[in-house]
Design a protein around this motif. Structure first.
Motif, PDB file in Angstrom:
ATOM      1  N   ALA A  24       0.833  -1.209   0.000  1.00  0.00           N
ATOM      2  CA  ALA A  24       0.000   0.000   0.000  1.00  0.00           C
ATOM      3  C   ALA A  24       0.866   1.256   0.000  1.00  0.00           C
ATOM      4  N   MET A  25       0.552   2.192  -0.863  1.00  0.00           N
ATOM      5  CA  MET A  25       1.328   3.436  -1.010  1.00  0.00           C
ATOM      6  C   MET A  25       0.364   4.624  -1.066  1.00  0.00           C
ATOM      7  N   VAL A  26       0.853   5.796  -0.619  1.00  0.00           N
ATOM      8  CA  VAL A  26       0.086   7.025  -0.860  1.00  0.00           C
ATOM      9  C   VAL A  26       0.971   7.984  -1.638  1.00  0.00           C
ATOM     10  N   PRO A  27       0.383   8.875  -2.456  1.00  0.00           N
ATOM     11  CA  PRO A  27       1.183   9.836  -3.213  1.00  0.00           C
ATOM     12  C   PRO A  27       1.904  10.809  -2.282  1.00  0.00           C
ATOM     13  N   ILE A  28       3.103  11.254  -2.675  1.00  0.00           N
ATOM     14  CA  ILE A  28       3.852  12.135  -1.755  1.00  0.00           C
ATOM     15  C   ILE A  28       3.168  13.483  -1.568  1.00  0.00           C
ATOM     16  N   GLU A  29       2.280  13.855  -2.475  1.00  0.00           N
ATOM     17  CA  GLU A  29       1.611  15.141  -2.291  1.00  0.00           C
ATOM     18  C   GLU A  29       0.271  15.021  -1.548  1.00  0.00           C
ATOM     19  N   ASP A  30       0.081  13.887  -0.924  1.00  0.00           N
ATOM     20  CA  ASP A  30      -1.077  13.752  -0.030  1.00  0.00           C
ATOM     21  C   ASP A  30      -0.921  14.790   1.088  1.00  0.00           C
ATOM     22  N   ARG A  31      -1.971  15.544   1.361  1.00  0.00           N
ATOM     23  CA  ARG A  31      -1.884  16.598   2.390  1.00  0.00           C
ATOM     24  C   ARG A  31      -1.714  16.024   3.800  1.00  0.00           C
ATOM     25  N   GLY A  32      -2.093  14.759   3.964  1.00  0.00           N
ATOM     26  CA  GLY A  32      -1.842  14.113   5.249  1.00  0.00           C
ATOM     27  C   GLY A  32      -0.343  14.019   5.494  1.00  0.00           C
ATOM     28  N   TYR A  33       0.407  13.663   4.454  1.00  0.00           N
ATOM     29  CA  TYR A  33       1.862  13.550   4.548  1.00  0.00           C
ATOM     30  C   TYR A  33       2.519  14.928   4.627  1.00  0.00           C
ATOM     31  N   GLN A  34       2.058  15.873   3.816  1.00  0.00           N
ATOM     32  CA  GLN A  34       2.711  17.188   3.735  1.00  0.00           C
ATOM     33  C   GLN A  34       2.404  18.081   4.941  1.00  0.00           C
ATOM     34  N   PHE A  35       1.156  18.016   5.432  1.00  0.00           N
ATOM     35  CA  PHE A  35       0.730  18.990   6.457  1.00  0.00           C
ATOM     36  C   PHE A  35       0.120  18.335   7.705  1.00  0.00           C
ATOM     37  N   GLY A  36       0.070  17.026   7.735  1.00  0.00           N
ATOM     38  CA  GLY A  36      -0.659  16.384   8.833  1.00  0.00           C
ATOM     39  C   GLY A  36      -2.141  16.687   8.730  1.00  0.00           C
ATOM     40  N   ASP A  37      -2.592  16.936   7.474  1.00  0.00           N
ATOM     41  CA  ASP A  37      -3.982  17.342   7.252  1.00  0.00           C
ATOM     42  C   ASP A  37      -4.849  16.091   7.099  1.00  0.00           C
ATOM     43  N   GLY A  38      -5.012  15.387   8.198  1.00  0.00           N
ATOM     44  CA  GLY A  38      -5.788  14.151   8.156  1.00  0.00           C
ATOM     45  C   GLY A  38      -6.343  13.826   9.524  1.00  0.00           C
ATOM     46  N   VAL A  39      -7.376  13.001   9.530  1.00  0.00           N
ATOM     47  CA  VAL A  39      -7.979  12.562  10.794  1.00  0.00           C
ATOM     48  C   VAL A  39      -7.972  11.035  10.810  1.00  0.00           C
ATOM     49  N   TYR A  40      -8.147  10.476  12.000  1.00  0.00           N
ATOM     50  CA  TYR A  40      -8.125   9.017  12.065  1.00  0.00           C
ATOM     51  C   TYR A  40      -8.985   8.503  13.203  1.00  0.00           C
ATOM     52  N   GLU A  41      -9.199   7.195  13.157  1.00  0.00           N
ATOM     53  CA  GLU A  41      -9.838   6.474  14.261  1.00  0.00           C
ATOM     54  C   GLU A  41      -9.149   5.134  14.385  1.00  0.00           C
ATOM     55  N   PHE A  42      -9.215   4.569  15.567  1.00  0.00           N
ATOM     56  CA  PHE A  42      -8.741   3.201  15.762  1.00  0.00           C
ATOM     57  C   PHE A  42      -9.866   2.432  16.423  1.00  0.00           C
ATOM     58  N   VAL A  43     -10.275   1.338  15.784  1.00  0.00           N
ATOM     59  CA  VAL A  43     -11.326   0.501  16.379  1.00  0.00           C
ATOM     60  C   VAL A  43     -10.795  -0.916  16.573  1.00  0.00           C
ATOM     61  N   ALA A  44     -11.287  -1.560  17.613  1.00  0.00           N
ATOM     62  CA  ALA A  44     -10.813  -2.918  17.905  1.00  0.00           C
ATOM     63  C   ALA A  44     -12.011  -3.850  18.022  1.00  0.00           C
ATOM     64  N   SER A  45     -11.778  -5.119  17.692  1.00  0.00           N
ATOM     65  CA  SER A  45     -12.869  -6.091  17.812  1.00  0.00           C
ATOM     66  C   SER A  45     -12.584  -7.052  18.966  1.00  0.00           C
ATOM     67  N   TYR A  46     -13.677  -7.551  19.529  1.00  0.00           N
ATOM     68  CA  TYR A  46     -13.618  -8.630  20.520  1.00  0.00           C
ATOM     69  C   TYR A  46     -14.391  -9.780  19.903  1.00  0.00           C
ATOM     70  N   GLN A  47     -13.725 -10.897  19.717  1.00  0.00           N
ATOM     71  CA  GLN A  47     -14.364 -12.086  19.133  1.00  0.00           C
ATOM     72  C   GLN A  47     -15.151 -11.733  17.874  1.00  0.00           C
ATOM     73  N   GLY A  48     -14.518 -10.931  17.028  1.00  0.00           N
ATOM     74  CA  GLY A  48     -15.116 -10.590  15.742  1.00  0.00           C
ATOM     75  C   GLY A  48     -16.138  -9.480  15.772  1.00  0.00           C
ATOM     76  N   ARG A  49     -16.428  -8.908  16.989  1.00  0.00           N
ATOM     77  CA  ARG A  49     -17.420  -7.820  17.065  1.00  0.00           C
ATOM     78  C   ARG A  49     -16.738  -6.504  17.401  1.00  0.00           C
ATOM     79  N   TRP A  50     -17.064  -5.473  16.649  1.00  0.00           N
ATOM     80  CA  TRP A  50     -16.386  -4.178  16.822  1.00  0.00           C
ATOM     81  C   TRP A  50     -16.902  -3.452  18.047  1.00  0.00           C
TER      82      TRP A  50
END
Ligand code: PMP
Length: 284
Positions: free
Chosen positions: A17-43
């Motif tokens: 998996a690759m992202v373009p170098i001019e992605d604003r997430g890479y250039q400016f930290g212009d991105g948001v995220y979430e982290f989700v975890a599952s227990y026994q296959g359920r989120w």
């Protein structure tokens, strides 16, 4: 079983998996995220995480992405990888454009995700508690949005590890205790639990909210109010909350033992309540 990535609709092995170098997430930290975890296959609390993701995007005036698109991607990654206890990072950047501080209009957001087995808190740390240092909170003024700009958090965590501790706790210039580098923080003093109120200075943790609700149903007295480092050092118990952290007691902060320096009964009780409910699929 493969560790997979999703890049704008295509699933592939993570290494490809690759992202373009001019992605604003890479250039400016212009991105948001979430982290989700599952227990026994359920989120765990998936819609609450997606609510927060959409809020982060709104606060930064990103174009909207239908929730169904994210959910389909999560389902596909989950089915293809087959991990019963998986963690997915969902990262959305504003898009790709020639480097310019000003925001190029009408660029489509980039959606990437990765799925891996959850890296659990070691059993020994769960049983005996963790240790932390306090650090000055040098983060920006919108810690309530979950952006990918995690440099202060990353440096603080490394600072803790270099000091032979497990994590760092952000403290304001006025001595107000904010949160951990990837977790919220509660103190227990006598029968009273306290955590920082929801302001721009902390992330509105999903686990924090679940713990507040669990405390209320268990008739534990919990309040959201500011407190300073003296209250932290003087607490009977301190614990961190977070998606993988769940409920993790801190038994030593800045080399001072918390309470008797051992994992306390309230932290243990809340951890057990949360973990049992999560495993039973009651916190979806
Ligand atoms: N605060 C910060 C700074 C975090 O990075 C996290 C982890 N996302 C949390 C708190 C805990 O949030 P949650 O319970 O939603 O994982």
């Amino acid at each position: 079983m493969p560790e997979l990535a999703y890049v704008n609709g295509t699933i592939m092995p993570i290494e490809q998996a690759m992202v373009p170098i001019e992605d604003r997430g890479y250039q400016f930290g212009d991105g948001v995220y979430e982290f989700v975890a599952s227990y026994q296959g359920r989120w765990f609390m998936l819609d609450a995480h997606l609510d927060r993701l959409e809020r982060s995007m709104r606060e930064l005036a990103f174009d909207t992405i239908p929730r169904s698109e994210i959910k389909v991607a999560i389902r596909d990654l989950s089915e293809r990888s087959g991990y019963p206890r998986a963690g997915i990072y969902i990262q959305i950047s504003r898009g790709v454009a020639p480097r310019n501080h000003a925001i190029t209009p009408d660029i489509p957001p980039q959606i990437i995700m990765t799925i891996r087995p959850v890296k659990e808190i070691p059993e020994e740390m769960r049983n005996n508690g963790a240790t932390a240092i306090t650090v000055h909170d040098t983060r920006w003024g919108r810690c309530d949005t979950k952006t990918v700009q995690l440099l202060a958090n990353s440096l603080a965590k490394q600072n803790a590890l270099d000091s032979d501790c497990d994590d760092a706790i952000f403290v304001s210039d006025q001595g107000i205790v904010r949160e951990g580098t990837s977790s919220n923080l509660f103190i227990v003093t006598g029968d009273q639990l306290t955590t920082h109120p929801l302001t721009n200075s902390i992330l509105p943790g999903i686990t924090r909210k679940v713990v507040l609700d669990l405390c209320k149903t268990a008739n534990l007295d919990v309040k959201e109010s500011f407190f300073k480092t003296e209250a932290l050092y003087g607490a009977d118990e301190v614990f961190l909350t977070g998606t993988v952290t769940e409920v993790l007691p801190l038994v030593c902060v800045d080399q001072k033992p918390i309470g008797n320096g051992k994992v306390g009964p309230v932290s243990r009780r809340i951890y057990t309540l949360l973990h049992k409910k999560a495993m039973a699929g009651e916190l979806e």
